[in-house]
Structures are given as C-alpha cells and as structure tokens.
Design a protein around this motif. Structure first.
Motif, mmCIF file in Angstrom:
data_model
loop_
_atom_site.group_PDB
_atom_site.id
_atom_site.type_symbol
_atom_site.label_atom_id
_atom_site.label_comp_id
_atom_site.label_asym_id
_atom_site.label_seq_id
_atom_site.Cartn_x
_atom_site.Cartn_y
_atom_site.Cartn_z
ATOM 1 N N PHE A 31 6.242 -15.851 -6.770
ATOM 2 C CA PHE A 31 6.266 -14.626 -6.185
ATOM 3 C C PHE A 31 4.996 -14.113 -6.725
ATOM 4 C CE2 PHE A 31 10.683 -15.244 -4.982
ATOM 5 C CZ PHE A 31 10.815 -14.593 -3.936
ATOM 6 N N HIS A 32 4.028 -13.565 -5.862
ATOM 7 C CA HIS A 32 3.052 -12.860 -6.203
ATOM 8 C C HIS A 32 2.881 -11.515 -5.482
ATOM 9 C CE1 HIS A 32 -1.294 -11.341 -5.826
ATOM 10 N NE2 HIS A 32 -1.363 -11.638 -7.338
ATOM 11 N N LYS A 33 2.718 -10.289 -6.107
ATOM 12 C CA LYS A 33 2.629 -9.039 -5.378
ATOM 13 C C LYS A 33 1.519 -8.021 -6.103
ATOM 14 C CE LYS A 33 5.772 -5.097 -4.262
ATOM 15 N NZ LYS A 33 7.039 -4.671 -4.398
ATOM 16 N N PHE A 34 0.787 -7.619 -5.079
ATOM 17 C CA PHE A 34 -0.367 -6.750 -5.457
ATOM 18 C C PHE A 34 -0.120 -5.369 -4.875
ATOM 19 C CE2 PHE A 34 -4.072 -4.197 -4.382
ATOM 20 C CZ PHE A 34 -4.797 -4.246 -5.506
ATOM 21 N N SER A 35 0.094 -4.533 -5.597
ATOM 22 C CA SER A 35 0.497 -2.909 -5.164
ATOM 23 C C SER A 35 -0.639 -2.072 -5.622
ATOM 24 C CB SER A 35 2.080 -2.460 -5.675
ATOM 25 O OG SER A 35 2.186 -1.630 -5.216
ATOM 26 N N GLU A 36 -0.902 -1.310 -4.433
ATOM 27 C CA GLU A 36 -1.890 -0.279 -4.812
ATOM 28 C C GLU A 36 -1.437 1.146 -4.552
ATOM 29 O OE1 GLU A 36 -6.596 1.213 -4.480
ATOM 30 O OE2 GLU A 36 -5.899 -0.609 -3.243
ATOM 31 N N ASN A 37 -1.180 2.003 -5.621
ATOM 32 C CA ASN A 37 -0.571 3.205 -5.632
ATOM 33 C C ASN A 37 -1.272 4.537 -5.637
ATOM 34 O OD1 ASN A 37 2.775 2.204 -5.834
ATOM 35 N ND2 ASN A 37 1.040 0.986 -7.306
ATOM 36 N N ASP A 72 0.759 -1.312 0.070
ATOM 37 C CA ASP A 72 -0.112 0.058 -0.108
ATOM 38 C C ASP A 72 0.835 1.205 -0.043
ATOM 39 O OD1 ASP A 72 -2.068 1.913 0.186
ATOM 40 O OD2 ASP A 72 -2.298 1.454 2.455
ATOM 41 N N LEU A 73 0.666 1.953 -0.964
ATOM 42 C CA LEU A 73 1.666 3.289 -1.149
ATOM 43 C C LEU A 73 0.700 4.411 -1.421
ATOM 44 C CD1 LEU A 73 3.497 0.955 -2.277
ATOM 45 C CD2 LEU A 73 4.898 2.909 -3.416
ATOM 46 N N LYS A 74 1.135 5.577 -0.575
ATOM 47 C CA LYS A 74 0.204 6.762 -0.654
ATOM 48 C C LYS A 74 1.112 7.824 -0.595
ATOM 49 C CE LYS A 74 -3.708 5.450 2.299
ATOM 50 N NZ LYS A 74 -3.389 4.021 2.327
ATOM 51 N N VAL A 75 1.113 8.598 -1.785
ATOM 52 C CA VAL A 75 2.147 9.823 -2.048
ATOM 53 C C VAL A 75 1.226 10.950 -1.790
ATOM 54 C CG1 VAL A 75 3.619 10.655 -3.731
ATOM 55 C CG2 VAL A 75 3.444 8.205 -3.789
ATOM 56 N N GLY A 76 1.762 11.856 -0.676
ATOM 57 C CA GLY A 76 1.207 13.080 -0.665
ATOM 58 C C GLY A 76 1.335 14.182 -1.705
ATOM 59 N N ASP A 106 0.481 -7.342 -10.031
ATOM 60 C CA ASP A 106 -0.432 -7.043 -10.257
ATOM 61 C C ASP A 106 -0.345 -5.333 -9.636
ATOM 62 O OD1 ASP A 106 -3.050 -6.258 -10.598
ATOM 63 O OD2 ASP A 106 -3.949 -8.077 -9.662
ATOM 64 N N LEU A 107 -0.400 -4.483 -10.251
ATOM 65 C CA LEU A 107 0.052 -3.011 -9.986
ATOM 66 C C LEU A 107 -1.204 -2.069 -10.327
ATOM 67 C CD1 LEU A 107 3.572 -2.840 -11.389
ATOM 68 C CD2 LEU A 107 2.912 -3.515 -9.021
ATOM 69 N N LYS A 108 -1.641 -1.618 -9.366
ATOM 70 C CA LYS A 108 -2.933 -0.324 -9.615
ATOM 71 C C LYS A 108 -2.360 0.911 -9.176
ATOM 72 C CE LYS A 108 -7.814 -0.005 -7.991
ATOM 73 N NZ LYS A 108 -8.606 -0.430 -7.380
ATOM 74 N N PHE A 109 -2.619 1.987 -9.983
ATOM 75 C CA PHE A 109 -2.053 3.147 -9.935
ATOM 76 C C PHE A 109 -3.235 4.331 -10.112
ATOM 77 C CE2 PHE A 109 1.406 1.265 -11.929
ATOM 78 C CZ PHE A 109 2.391 1.531 -11.025
#
Length: 281
Positions: free
Chosen positions: A89-95, A66-70, A118-121
C-alpha cells in the motif's frame, strides 16, 4: 475512489464509515485510487476508514487523496487496517486547512507487508491546526514508512505529531517528519515526537526529524527515541506470575494504546484496541 462534499454549516451527527474492501480474487493486480473530501465553511465530519483485505496474494494499491477543510471547520479521521495481508500500500495525502479550521488524523496501519504514507499538511490561514498521530505494530519482515510535512504558512497556527512503532523480528519501520515555518508564520506552535520499541535484535527503526524555520517568534520542538523493552518492567510482571511473553504483550499493548486513548468515543476506542491487540498476539 470516491468524492465527498460537505455543505457549509453542516455538522454530521454520526460517524461516517468508509469501507475499503479487497476481494480474495486479487492476485498481483495494480490498483490506482483517487479520493477527495471537501468540507464547506463551519462544518464538521468524523470518519473511520476501514481496510478489509480478503486476498492471500500480493498486490499493489496506490492512493492519491485530496482533502480541503473550509474556514472554521473540523475533520476527524481514523484509518485502520483490519487484518494481516500480503498487500503493498502507498498513499499520498494532501491536506489543505483553512483559517480557524482543524484536522485530526490517527493512523493504525498495521497489516500490510509493505505500507507507506506520504502526508502533507498545509496550514493556509490564521489559527488553523493539525493533529497527526500513529501507532503501528510490525510483524516479521513487515516494512512500514510514514513521511509527513507540515507547512506553517500563516501566523498563530498549531501542529502536533506523535508516532509510535513496535518492531518485531526482521521488521523495519521508518518515520521522516518535517516542520516548515514560513517567514510570516509568527507565533507558530509545532511539536513532533517519534518513539519505537525494538523487540528483536534484527528489528530496525529509522527516524529523521526535520525543522526548517524562517520566522523568529516560534515554539518548535522535535524528538525521537528507540530502544528495547525495559527488562526491569518485564521482571516486575514475571515476579507476579505472568509469563515473559504475556509480560511483553502487556507492555507493548500499553505503549501503543497511548495513541488510541486520544479517541473520545468509548465504542470506537474499544474497537481499535481489539484490532491492535489481535495484531500484537
């Protein structure tokens, strides 16, 4: 996993290196990891995430990120697998990228026998940007997937995606990328491109670029190409005394290094290129 918070108005002067170490004791284990990174307003952070795997046995690693960029902040991240292994390896990333913020993500995921990103921007404010690039070399019977979704939810946002894969004998590479543009997201600028080189007749690459646009004042493009190495280029190198195998290696190296050339630090670029070259050999 880990949780990392960067205060408002803080800009790191050095690169933060995050080591993911998998010991030789792992054998058919199932690992669940959760990571979180939060950048405050007007802050900046550069990360190198390095995976070191000493296990010679198969195991499964599932990561949620979980990534949050101010507002008005910048996050630059490089992900690199250090060596060949039998991991899954499996990686889900929400940006989540807020107003006037930028995120740059470069993946070099070669190494595991099976790997899926699995990347979500989510572009959550005006003038926010995301830049995603990846370079992968797949060896025999490797299976790698990259799936991206970029959500343009506000006006005047930009996104850039470029994925390059080289697939060797019986390897399989997949890329599925979607660009979603909401009706209020006018003046969107979105770009997506995937390229693949198939070295062997049994290698496989599947690509599915997607556009879903509900605004009328946008600039969006996507494309995908795949094919064998150019025989004329191989012949040209061989005519100058280079063997066929070395010629293929040089062409593959140059194809993938286009991604690493976007790295500004010469030290980091050299480190990444050495890892890629070792995997190509």
């Amino acid at each position: 996993g880990y949780s990392l918070t960067v205060d408002d108005n803080y800009k790191a002067k050095k690169v933060l290196v995050i080591y993911n170490f998998f010991s030789s004791e792992l054998n058919e284990n199932f690992l669940n990891i959760k990571n979180r990174i939060i950048l405050g307003k007007n802050s900046e952070l550069h990360i190198i995430e390095l995976v070191i795997n000493d296990s010679l046995k198969p195991f499964f690693c599932n990561i949620y990120e979980d990534l949050k960029v101010g507002n008005s902040s910048t996050l630059k991240s490089i992900y690199l697998q250090n060596n060949k292994n039998f991991g899954y390896f499996h990686k889900f990333s929400e940006n989540n990228i807020n107003e006037k913020s930028k995120i740059f993500l470069i993946l070099f995921p070669s190494g595991p026998k099976f790997c899926k990103f699995d990347l979500k921007f989510n572009l959550l404010g005006k003038n926010s940007q995301c830049n995603f690039q990846a370079a992968t070399f797949l060896c025999e019977k490797d299976h790698h997937e990259i799936k991206t979704r970029v959500n343009h939810l506000f006006p005047h946002c930009k996104s850039y995606q470029r994925v390059k894969k080289v697939v060797n004998s019986n390897g399989k590479g997949t890329y599925q990328g979607k660009i979603f543009v909401k009706d209020i997201a006018q003046k969107t600028d979105a770009y997506q491109l995937s390229k693949a080189i198939l070295i062997d007749k049994d290698s496989e690459f599947n690509s599915k670029p997607e556009l879903e646009i509900y605004a009328d004042d946008v600039k969006c493009s996507h494309g995908s190409t795949s094919g064998n190495i150019d025989e004329d280029s191989i012949y040209y190198l061989m005519s100058r005394g280079i063997s066929r195998d070395e010629s293929i290696e040089l062409l593959v190296d140059g194809f993938l290094n286009e991604i690493s050339e976007t790295i500004k630090s010469e030290t980091i670029k050299s480190f990444v290129n050495k890892k890629l070259k070792a995997q190509i050999k």
